[in-house]
Design a protein around this motif. Structure first.
Motif, PDB file in Angstrom:
ATOM      1  N   ASN A   1     -35.265  34.764   9.858  1.00  0.00           N
ATOM      2  CA  ASN A   1     -34.856  35.396   8.602  1.00  0.00           C
ATOM      3  C   ASN A   1     -34.052  34.426   7.737  1.00  0.00           C
ATOM      4  O   ASN A   1     -34.058  34.535   6.524  1.00  0.00           O
TER       5      ASN A   1
ATOM      6  N   GLN B   1     -36.305  36.293  15.511  1.00  0.00           N
ATOM      7  CA  GLN B   1     -36.503  36.843  14.162  1.00  0.00           C
ATOM      8  C   GLN B   1     -35.233  36.684  13.322  1.00  0.00           C
ATOM      9  O   GLN B   1     -35.310  36.372  12.129  1.00  0.00           O
ATOM     10  N   LEU B   2     -34.094  36.837  13.978  1.00  0.00           N
ATOM     11  CA  LEU B   2     -32.805  36.661  13.302  1.00  0.00           C
ATOM     12  C   LEU B   2     -32.713  35.263  12.695  1.00  0.00           C
ATOM     13  O   LEU B   2     -32.338  35.088  11.534  1.00  0.00           O
TER      14      LEU B   2
ATOM     15  N   HIS C   1     -36.169  39.366  19.081  1.00  0.00           N
ATOM     16  CA  HIS C   1     -35.179  39.789  18.097  1.00  0.00           C
ATOM     17  C   HIS C   1     -34.312  38.601  17.663  1.00  0.00           C
ATOM     18  O   HIS C   1     -34.079  38.385  16.476  1.00  0.00           O
TER      19      HIS C   1
ATOM     20  N   LYS D   1     -42.903  36.426  10.525  1.00  0.00           N
ATOM     21  CA  LYS D   1     -42.539  37.637  11.279  1.00  0.00           C
ATOM     22  C   LYS D   1     -43.193  37.608  12.663  1.00  0.00           C
ATOM     23  O   LYS D   1     -44.369  37.261  12.802  1.00  0.00           O
TER      24      LYS D   1
HETATM   25  C1  LIG Z   1     -35.199  40.263   9.175  1.00  0.00           C
HETATM   26  O1  LIG Z   1     -35.365  40.637   7.818  1.00  0.00           O
HETATM   27  C2  LIG Z   1     -36.058  41.845   7.596  1.00  0.00           C
HETATM   28  C3  LIG Z   1     -36.180  42.070   6.111  1.00  0.00           C
HETATM   29  O2  LIG Z   1     -36.804  41.006   5.501  1.00  0.00           O
HETATM   30  C4  LIG Z   1     -35.323  42.994   8.243  1.00  0.00           C
HETATM   31  O3  LIG Z   1     -36.046  44.207   8.095  1.00  0.00           O
HETATM   32  C5  LIG Z   1     -35.135  42.711   9.732  1.00  0.00           C
HETATM   33  O4  LIG Z   1     -34.358  43.735  10.310  1.00  0.00           O
HETATM   34  C6  LIG Z   1     -34.470  41.363   9.930  1.00  0.00           C
HETATM   35  N1  LIG Z   1     -34.497  41.091  11.352  1.00  0.00           N
HETATM   36  C7  LIG Z   1     -33.416  40.772  12.047  1.00  0.00           C
HETATM   37  C8  LIG Z   1     -33.619  40.565  13.503  1.00  0.00           C
HETATM   38  O5  LIG Z   1     -32.330  40.650  11.540  1.00  0.00           O
END
Ligand SMILES: *[C@@H]1O[C@H](CO)[C@@H](O)[C@H](O)[C@H]1NC(C)=O
Length: 371
Positions: free
Chosen positions: A280, A276-277, A273, A287
Motif C-alpha cells: 500500500n 499488502q500493508l 496482510h 493487490k
Molecule cells: C490497502 O489499501 C486498501 C485501499 O486502497 C485498503 O482497503 C486495505 O485495507 C489496505 N490494506 C492494508 C493491509 O492496510
C-alpha cells in the motif's frame, strides 16, 4: 390517487424499471469481459493442465481414465475426470473459451496470442519447499516463474516492452500449492523433520518461499495476485489410508493433518496482510488476495448430501484408497457416477468438486476484476 396521478406513477415506475434493466445488464457484461487481459497460473496438480506430459517424471495423468468426462474423453494431463477450477475461471473472466492450456504444450508455447490471454506453468507434484519438486522430478516454482519471464519476452518481441507492461497491469495471477510440501515431503520423508523439528518452523519456512515467489511476480509487473491456501489435508482419501488406525473401517478425516492445514492458512493470511500493508505504501495498485479452499472443501464433505455427493472419503478411480497418477490407469475400475464423488483419485477432486470450488471463488474473482 387520482387516475391521471396513477398513470403518471406507473409510467414513472416503468421508466425506472427499464433504466435499471439497461444499467444492470451493461454493468454485469462489463464486469465479466472488460478487464482481465491475461490469466497466469502457477503451482501443483490442482492447477496443472498437463505440463508434466512434457517433462521426465512419473507424476502424470495423460492416460485413461483421467479426462473421461471431457466430451472427447481425451486425457490431457489434468489430474481429474474433467476440468480444473482454473479452467472455469479462465472461461468466466473471458480469456479462454474452454480450457486454460499448459505452457509446455508445443501447440501453445510459441503462440503469442495464446500466451497473451493466459497459460498455466503449474506442475503436478510441485511445492514451495525446494525439496518437494525433487521427489518426483517436477518443475520447481522458481522455474515456473522463469518460464513466465520467457513467456513475457515472447510477448515483448511481438507487441513491444511498453504494451507488455500494460498488459500485465490487468492480468490476474493465480497460485495453488502447499499440500505436497506436507503430504509428500514433511509427513513422509525424514529429512525436513530433522531440520525443522516443529511443524510451525516448517510452516514458517514455506511462508518465506511464498513471500519470495510473490516478490518475484511483483517484480515482473504483476498487480493482481490470488493465492490459494491448502485444503483439509486430513480428509484426502490417501491421507486417511496412510494415517488411519484402520484404513478400511475407519475413514473419517484425520483432524491432526487438517488442523496443520488450518494453521498454515492462518500464517499465510497473516503474511499476506503484512505484504499488502507494505505494498500500500510502495506500490498501491498491487493487490494480493487470499483464496480459501479449506472452507469450501470441508463444507462439501460435511454437507455432502446438499451437493449430491455420496463418495466423500474415497476416490472414484479404483479402490479409491490409494490410486493416483500411474496407479489410476486404464486397468482401474471407475465408479458408476463420478459426479457423485468429491475425489476423482485418492488425492485430487472431481470436475464437479472443482466446479463447486470455482463457484465459491466467484465473488473474490469479481472483486479482483473490478479493483
Ligand atoms: C490497502 O489499501 C486498501 C485501499 O486502497 C485498503 O482497503 C486495505 O485495507 C489496505 N490494506 C492494508 C493491509 O492496510
Amino acid at each position: 390517487m387520482e387516475n391521471s396521478d396513477r398513470r403518471l406513477f406507473f409510467s414513472f415506475m416503468k421508466m425506472i424499471f427499464i433504466l435499471c434493466l439497461l444499467l444492470c445488464f451493461t454493468s454485469s457484461v462489463e464486469s465479466l469481459n472488460k478487464k482481465v487481459s491475461g490469466f497466469y497460473v502457477f503451482g501443483d496438480s490442482t492447477v496443472d493442465p498437463g505440463n508434466n506430459n512434457y517433462i521426465n517424471t512419473p507424476f502424470r495423468s495423460n492416460f485413461p481414465p483421467y479426462g473421461r468426462d471431457f466430451t472427447n474423453h481425451v486425457p490431457t494431463g489434468r489430474f481429474s475426470n474433467g476440468k480444473l477450477s482454473t479452467d472455469f475461471i479462465a472461461a468466466y473472466v473471458g480469456v479462454k473459451k474452454e480450457l486454460l492450456p499448459a505452457y509446455l504444450d508445443p501447440n501453445y508455447r510459441n503462440n503469442v496470442e495464446e500466451l497473451m490471454t493466459g497459460v498455466s506453468f503449474a506442475s503436478a507434484g510441485s511445492g514451495y519447499d525446494p525439496l518437494t519438486p525433487t521427489i518426483s522430478n517436477v518443475i520447481p516454482i522458481p522455474t515456473q516463474v522463469e518460464y513466465f519471464r520467457e513467456c513475457k519476452k515472447k510477448m515483448e518481441a511481438v507487441i513491444g516492452k511498453q504494451s507488455t507492461e500494460n498488459h500485465m497491469k490487468n492480468a490476474v495471477f493465480f497460485m495453488s500449492a502447499g499440500t505436497n510440501d506436507f503430504a509428500l515431503n514433511y509427513f513422509t520423508l525424514p529429512i525436513r523433520r530433522q531440520s525443522y523439528t516443529t511443524i510451525l518452523a516448517y510452516q514458517q519456512f514455506l511462508i518465506q518461499h511464498i513471500k519470495q515467489f510473490l516478490q518475484d511476480l511483483l517484480a515482473e509487473g504483476a498487480k493482481k495476485i490470488a493465492i490459494a491456501g491448502v485444503p483439509p489435508m486430513g480428509c484426502l482419501p490417501m491421507m486417511i489410508t496412510m494415517h488411519s488406525p484402520n484404513a478400511f473401517l475407519q475413514r473419517d478425516c484425520i483432524e491432526k493433518y487438517s488442523s496443520i492445514g488450518r494453521d498454515f492458512n492462518q500464517l499465510l493470511q497473516h503474511e499476506l496482510h503484512l505484504m499488502q500493508l507494505q505494498l500500500n505504501l510502495s506500490s498501491p495498485d498491487a493487490k494480493i488476495y487470499y483464496i480459501d479452499i479449506y472452507g469450501p472443501i470441508a463444507n462439501m464433505i460435511q454437507a455432502h448430501q446438499r451437493y449430491g455427493f455420496e463418495g466423500i472419503n474415497s476416490g472414484c478411480c479404483g479402490s479409491g484408497y490409494i490410486e493416483a497418477s500411474i496407479l489410476c490407469n486404464k486397468a482401474s475400475s471407475v465408479c458408476p457416477d463420478p459426479f457423485k464423488y468429491i475425489f476423482w483419485d485418492s488425492i485430487h477432486p472431481t470436475e464437479k468438486a472443482y466446479h463447486n470450488l470455482f463457484l465459491t471463488f466467484q465473488p473474490t474473482i469479481d472483486f479482483i476484476v473490478n479493483n
